[in-house]
Design an enzyme around this catalytic site. Structure first.
Site, short mmCIF file in Angstrom:
data_model
loop_
_atom_site.label_atom_id
_atom_site.label_comp_id
_atom_site.label_asym_id
_atom_site.label_seq_id
_atom_site.Cartn_x
_atom_site.Cartn_y
_atom_site.Cartn_z
N ASN A 9 47.48 33.67 34.41
CA ASN A 9 47.11 33.18 35.86
C ASN A 9 46.23 32.22 36.00
OD1 ASN A 9 47.22 32.32 38.66
ND2 ASN A 9 46.45 34.61 39.17
N TRP A 10 46.40 30.86 35.89
CA TRP A 10 45.36 29.95 35.88
C TRP A 10 44.64 29.66 37.28
CZ3 TRP A 10 46.89 25.01 32.49
CH2 TRP A 10 47.17 25.34 31.13
N LYS A 11 45.38 30.09 38.12
CA LYS A 11 44.89 29.83 39.55
C LYS A 11 44.76 28.63 39.71
CE LYS A 11 42.83 34.61 39.06
NZ LYS A 11 41.66 35.48 40.06
N HIS A 95 49.74 38.08 45.24
CA HIS A 95 48.41 38.03 44.53
C HIS A 95 47.37 38.52 45.65
CE1 HIS A 95 44.82 37.07 42.37
NE2 HIS A 95 45.45 37.33 41.38
N GLU A 97 44.57 37.28 46.14
CA GLU A 97 44.00 36.21 46.93
C GLU A 97 45.12 35.51 47.75
OE1 GLU A 97 43.22 34.09 43.11
OE2 GLU A 97 41.88 35.84 42.79
N GLU A 167 46.54 45.32 40.23
CA GLU A 167 45.45 44.59 40.05
C GLU A 167 44.32 45.08 41.04
OE1 GLU A 167 45.90 40.56 38.15
OE2 GLU A 167 46.25 40.28 40.29
N GLY A 173 38.11 39.00 38.83
CA GLY A 173 37.01 37.96 38.44
C GLY A 173 35.71 38.39 38.91
N SER A 211 39.77 41.37 35.37
CA SER A 211 38.73 41.17 34.36
C SER A 211 39.02 41.59 33.00
CB SER A 211 37.42 42.22 34.81
OG SER A 211 36.97 41.25 36.13
N GLY A 232 43.41 36.39 34.48
CA GLY A 232 42.85 35.25 35.22
C GLY A 232 41.80 34.48 34.29
N GLY A 233 40.56 34.68 34.52
CA GLY A 233 39.52 33.83 33.93
C GLY A 233 39.73 33.62 32.31
#
Ligand code: PGA
Length: 252
Positions: A9-11, A95, A97, A167, A173, A211, A232-233
């Site tokens: 997931n590049w966000k 998600h 976010e 998650e 993150g 993470s 993610g990251g």
């Protein structure tokens, strides 16, 4: 069918350049993965065409969100039909976010899930507790309720188009990750909620996110109820992302 999935997931990150370089690398390496993992890239919607072109069919592609309508005067929104039309297979729904920053509720998640499966795409439905909820001993009940409500509109024939991602909000993150044992315990609990709902629980893929990095993926992916990861990251670094995909044991 339950399958092993590693989804990046590049966000709201990336560029045309990243799409070319990162997806070019992933595309070249994905063919040599011999552990049966399906690699999914979920870029900002504006880069989907670039990612699809670069991926040459070696990875699946998804969108990070869709609107709760099919079409119409909803400036700025895209629909699941459009995601399908553009060549996507997956849609992230709920998600944390989206829930925390954009106020998405379980009811809205349920509406979106219904539209996603109706368009023939697979919904990756995200659930997870906050740190406060975990510390108050409420983690399992919060997640169970998100699963029940978010999936309340799924009809018996549509479970094949559902993937869940656990998650924990406190792990996203932050560099903190749930231990493999805690993640496994929550995944087992989610599977029992799915069973209670009459879903084919053993057939549904349950991903862990928060993470995940190359150095903790092996432990997480060796747990019996963890069928993959939502990254993610670390998905923005091609080598790290492919290393995570490689950590999946071939036998599970
Ligand atoms: P992270 O994000 O890997 O950067 O923690 C995971 C996610 O939000 O899906």
């Amino acid at each position: 069918m339950r399958r092993k999935i590693v989804a990046g997931n590049w966000k709201m990150n990336g560029s045309k350049d990243l799409s070319e370089k990162l997806v070019g690398y992933v595309q070249a390496e994905a063919g040599s993965l011999d552990n049966g993992v399906e690699v999914v890239i979920i870029p900002p919607a504006i880069y989907i065409r670039d990612v699809l072109r670069q991926a040459e069919g070696a990875v699946s592609v998804g969108v990070q969100n869709v609107g709760q309508w099919q079409s119409g005067a909803y400036t700025g929104e895209i629909s699941s039909e459009m995601a399908k039309d553009a060549g996507c297979d997956y849609v992230l729904v709920g998600h944390s976010e989206r829930r925390q920053i954009f106020g998405e509720t379980d009811e809205l998640v349920a509406e979106k899930v219904a539209l996603v499966v109706a368009s023939g795409l697979t919904a990756i439905v995200c659930v997870g507790e906050t740190l406060e909820e975990r510390e108050s001993g409420l983690a399992e009940s919060v997640v169970a309720s998100q699963v029940r409500l978010g999936l309340s509109a799924v009809s018996p024939g549509d479970w094949k188009n559902i993937v869940l991602a656990y998650e924990p909000v406190w792990a996203i993150g932050t560099g903190k990750t749930a231990t493999a044992e805690d993640a496994q315990a929550m995944h087992a609990s989610i599977r029992s909620v799915l069973k209670e709902m009459g879903a084919p629980a053993e057939e549904i893929s349950l991903l862990y996110g928060g993470s995940v990095k190359a150095d903790n993926a092996a432990a997480l992916f060796s747990e019996s109820d963890i069928d993959g990861g939502l990254i993610g990251g670390a998905s923005l670094d091609a080598k790290e992302f492919i290393s995570i995909c490689r950590y999946f044991p071939a036998s599970s």
